[in-house]
Design a protein around this motif. Structure first.
Motif, PDB file in Angstrom:
ATOM      1  N   ALA A  39       0.822  -1.208   0.000  1.00  0.00           N
ATOM      2  CA  ALA A  39       0.000   0.000   0.000  1.00  0.00           C
ATOM      3  C   ALA A  39       0.857   1.258   0.000  1.00  0.00           C
ATOM      4  CB  ALA A  39      -0.937   0.001   1.205  1.00  0.00           C
ATOM      5  N   VAL A  56      -8.350   7.100  -0.373  1.00  0.00           N
ATOM      6  CA  VAL A  56      -8.083   5.853  -1.092  1.00  0.00           C
ATOM      7  C   VAL A  56      -6.877   5.155  -0.474  1.00  0.00           C
ATOM      8  CG1 VAL A  56      -7.371   4.869  -3.308  1.00  0.00           C
ATOM      9  CG2 VAL A  56      -9.109   6.658  -3.239  1.00  0.00           C
ATOM     10  N   SER A  60      -7.038   1.549   1.182  1.00  0.00           N
ATOM     11  CA  SER A  60      -6.174   0.539   0.570  1.00  0.00           C
ATOM     12  C   SER A  60      -5.228  -0.070   1.590  1.00  0.00           C
ATOM     13  CB  SER A  60      -5.376   1.171  -0.568  1.00  0.00           C
ATOM     14  OG  SER A  60      -4.402   0.291  -1.055  1.00  0.00           O
ATOM     15  N   SER A  63      -7.362  -2.226   4.103  1.00  0.00           N
ATOM     16  CA  SER A  63      -7.944  -3.416   3.464  1.00  0.00           C
ATOM     17  C   SER A  63      -6.866  -4.404   3.030  1.00  0.00           C
ATOM     18  CB  SER A  63      -8.838  -3.019   2.290  1.00  0.00           C
ATOM     19  OG  SER A  63      -8.091  -2.404   1.273  1.00  0.00           O
ATOM     20  N   ASN A  64      -5.722  -3.921   2.548  1.00  0.00           N
ATOM     21  CA  ASN A  64      -4.626  -4.827   2.187  1.00  0.00           C
ATOM     22  C   ASN A  64      -4.182  -5.648   3.393  1.00  0.00           C
ATOM     23  OD1 ASN A  64      -4.522  -4.022  -0.469  1.00  0.00           O
ATOM     24  ND2 ASN A  64      -2.467  -3.174  -0.355  1.00  0.00           N
TER      25      ASN A  64
END
Length: 110
Positions: A39, A56, A60, A63-64
């Motif tokens: 990320a 974003v 990101s 969530s990664n």
């Protein structure tokens, strides 16, 4: 500059406090770190391309880390944790090197 100061403060606090990682989380920590690096490199690439969006990036990043840890957790429950861990590291490694190559091309115009 704020990010650099935050990094320095985080490293100093980590060295002083010496946090202990619970043994239940230990198998997932390396995968989470690789996902976080993915990320970060993606965010750096987006910044250099002029399309960086902080929302974003945060989504990101989180969530990664969560998805990578869940994949490894699922692999552990299915008895194939090592194979899924390797798969996650390979996929994220390819993405990291791809982003690093794009960053290199952007910085050195090569």
């Amino acid at each position: 500059m704020i990010a650099v100061l935050g990094l320095i403060v985080g490293v100093v606090v980590g060295l002083v406090v010496r946090p202990v990682v619970p043994t239940e989380i230990e198998p997932y920590l390396p995968i989470a770190v690789v996902a976080a690096l993915d990320a970060v490199f993606g965010g750096l690439r987006a910044m250099l391309d002029g399309i960086f969006d902080d929302k974003v990036f945060v989504v990101s990043f989180l969530s990664n880390v969560v998805v990578a840890a869940l994949i490894v957790f699922l692999g552990d429950k299915l008895g194939v944790g090592a194979q899924l861990s390797t798969g996650v590291v390979v996929v994220l490694g390819i993405r990291i090197f791809s982003n690093a190559a794009a960053i290199r091309r952007h910085v050195f115009r090569a």
